[in-house]
Motif scaffolding. Structure first.
Motif, PDB file in Angstrom:
ATOM      1  N   SER A  66       1.293  60.693  -9.529  1.00  0.00           N
ATOM      2  CA  SER A  66       1.624  59.340  -9.995  1.00  0.00           C
ATOM      3  C   SER A  66       1.546  59.231 -11.523  1.00  0.00           C
ATOM      4  CB  SER A  66       0.694  58.321  -9.339  1.00  0.00           C
ATOM      5  OG  SER A  66      -0.640  58.623  -9.666  1.00  0.00           O
ATOM      6  N   ILE A  94       1.867  62.091  -4.890  1.00  0.00           N
ATOM      7  CA  ILE A  94       2.889  61.262  -4.250  1.00  0.00           C
ATOM      8  C   ILE A  94       3.275  61.926  -2.935  1.00  0.00           C
ATOM      9  CG2 ILE A  94       5.225  60.310  -4.472  1.00  0.00           C
ATOM     10  CD1 ILE A  94       4.855  60.414  -7.522  1.00  0.00           C
ATOM     11  N   THR A 139       4.808  67.082  -1.477  1.00  0.00           N
ATOM     12  CA  THR A 139       5.579  65.839  -1.657  1.00  0.00           C
ATOM     13  C   THR A 139       6.905  65.978  -0.915  1.00  0.00           C
ATOM     14  OG1 THR A 139       4.653  65.415  -3.861  1.00  0.00           O
ATOM     15  CG2 THR A 139       6.719  64.324  -3.338  1.00  0.00           C
ATOM     16  N   ARG A 141       5.846  53.926  -8.497  1.00  0.00           N
ATOM     17  CA  ARG A 141       5.440  55.137  -7.787  1.00  0.00           C
ATOM     18  C   ARG A 141       4.770  56.095  -8.776  1.00  0.00           C
ATOM     19  NH1 ARG A 141       6.909  55.420  -2.479  1.00  0.00           N
ATOM     20  NH2 ARG A 141       9.066  55.067  -3.016  1.00  0.00           N
ATOM     21  N   SER A 142       5.273  56.100 -10.004  1.00  0.00           N
ATOM     22  CA  SER A 142       4.760  57.068 -10.974  1.00  0.00           C
ATOM     23  C   SER A 142       5.125  56.637 -12.391  1.00  0.00           C
ATOM     24  CB  SER A 142       5.384  58.440 -10.680  1.00  0.00           C
ATOM     25  OG  SER A 142       4.874  59.427 -11.545  1.00  0.00           O
TER      26      SER A 142
END
Ligand code: ASP
Ligand code: MG
Length: 451
Positions: A228, A240, A287, A301-302
């Motif tokens: 992230s 993630i 991931t 999300r990141s």
């Protein structure tokens, strides 16, 4: 079920790593096709050979031989080792010939830097054989990977590669032989190697997955997956679990070094899910990147950051009404292959975001424009591009307000904005000195709390 699997340089970088990887392949059910990078350090070594015309070729061949044989001899023995040695010596003779080749040949560099994969694939194929699994090492030319473009910046021709691989690779898979294919390059219509850029084996693997209609592509590397945020900046960054193709493409391009940014497109085209996995910890779930359209509760999300950039601002009266001039500026920059990370225009300015290292060359190009059309050029060095990624980010109302509100809290001025180029990311530029604070604030506020 066909699984395409790619193993990076550290995953095939020693006898121990190769042994681990062979077990991962054997434990994978169904049909499989494998793509490999060169053993770690080898491509950089070859780039050194290309850059330094004075190096002693005998010494280079010796070092190259030693590094590969050290791993092979630890894993192979008896007749299989003899058989391996025969092929190894043939490839080594070609390597010897390649490095002594004509340096003015436009394909000299591609020929030399793509040598590493030809050896890692051979060793891995024999390691699999030693464990009773039928495998065949294939160079890109034998596998039908067709490329186009300039030396050192090839792109795969997906259609031609699909028909090439249907003839050359699919029959092997049907006979339950595992093809071990060289990553990093394809061959053009004249059979000359064209490399895909550093780190390009990930892209090769996606091209292979596309060509054979794989059910899944697994990229095996040395980290657990996408995070992230950069854990050096945000210590409690989280792994993630899942994201969509668009989010992964933005993150790969703008910050995280987990995956080559061009890996996404060939698999997205055929909707092939991609998993990033750690070959040193195969039990970790990694991931998963796929066609996900699901908002998670958090807005982002990141958060990634690309540092060491500069803004070059060109001022000229009413430039906005002279699109031909804007086009000429871009063409000039494109002529020297400088990557433009963002462009923004106003009535009388055009601003380009480029890497600090490209500033001098870019200015030189722009100065070459004739006719006093440019009034002024300003450069602001040492800025960073923050890339805030989240599914359907731009579709949500008020998102930029919330994000810039948080940036303001970190006492930071936003220098340039590029919202909306894709609906999964909001990108903006801040001074380098503020990057850590901005990433932390965004992560705290929209992903998880920093301790
Ligand atoms: N071996 C090449 C490099 O180091 C390609 C790759 O590893 O993906 O850039
Ligand atoms: Mg890599």
């Amino acid at each position: 079920m066909i699984t395409a699997m790619k193993f990076g340089g550290t995953s095939v970088g020693s006898a121990e790593a190769l042994d681990r990887v062979s077990k991962i392949i054997i434990n994978t059910e169904g049909d499989k096709v494998v793509v490999v990078s060169a053993m770690s350090g080898i491509t950089s070594f070859l780039v050194g050979v290309v850059d330094n015309p004075l190096t002693d070729p005998d010494g280079i061949v010796e070092q190259f031989r030693f590094k590969h044989l050290q791993a092979a001899e630890e894993l192979l023995s008896g007749e299989l080792l003899d058989e391996f040695m025969e092929e190894f010596e043939k490839r080594l003779a070609k390597f010897d010939e390649a490095i002594r080749g004509d340096r003015s040949d436009p394909y000299y560099q591609d020929t030399v830097v793509s040598q590493g994969e030809r050896f890692s694939s051979l060793i891995l194929a024999y390691v699999l054989k030693s464990k009773g699994t039928e495998a065949r090492a294939l160079c890109s030319e034998d596998a039908g990977i067709i490329a186009e473009g300039h030396p050192l910046s090839g792109s795969a021709d997906l259609l031609k590669t699909a028909s090439g691989m249907t003839m050359k690779v699919k029959p092997l898979i049907a006979m339950e032989v595992v093809p071990i294919i060289t990553g990093f390059y394809g061959v053009n219509k004249d059979g000359k190697p064209l490399t895909f850029g550093r780190g390009g084996s990930d892209y090769s693997a996606a091209v292979v997955a596309n060509a054979i209609d794989a059910d899944v592509l697994e990229i095996w590397t040395d980290v657990d997956g996408f995070m992230s945020a950069d854990p050096r900046i945000v210590p409690n960054a989280i792994k993630i679990e899942e994201m969509n193709f668009g989010e992964a493409a933005e993150l790969a391009y703008f910050g995280a070094k987990v995956l080559h940014p061009r890996t996404i497109e060939p698999v997205r085209l055929k909707n092939i899910p991609l998993k990033v996995k750690n070959s040193f910890r195969p039990e970790e779930p990694g991931t998963l990147i796929h066609h996900l359209r699901r908002s998670k509760d958090e807005l982002l999300r990141s958060v990634a950051a690309k540092t060491d950039l500069s803004i070059i601002t060109i001022s000229s009266a009413e430039i906005a009404f002279r699109p031909a001039m804007v086009a000429r500026l871009i063409e000039k920059i494109a002529d020297i292959d400088v990557i433009i990370y963002s462009i923004s225009t106003s009535l009388s300015t055009v601003a380009f975001l480029v890497h600090n290292n490209d500033v001098t060359a870019t200015l030189k190009q722009l100065n070459g424009l004739n006719g006093g059309e440019i009034e002024r050029i300003d450069v602001k060095n040492d800025v960073a591009l923050i890339c805030a990624v989240g599914d359907d980010l731009i579709g949500k109302t008020g998102v930029s307000g919330e994000i810039f509100g948080a940036v303001k809290e970190a006492n930071t001025n936003v220098e340039m904005i590029s919202e909306g180029a894709s609906d999964v990311s909001l990108n903006f530029v801040v001074p380098m000195s503020r990057v850590v604070d901005v990433v932390k604030v965004l992560h705290d506020r929209f992903i998880g709390v920093t301790q």
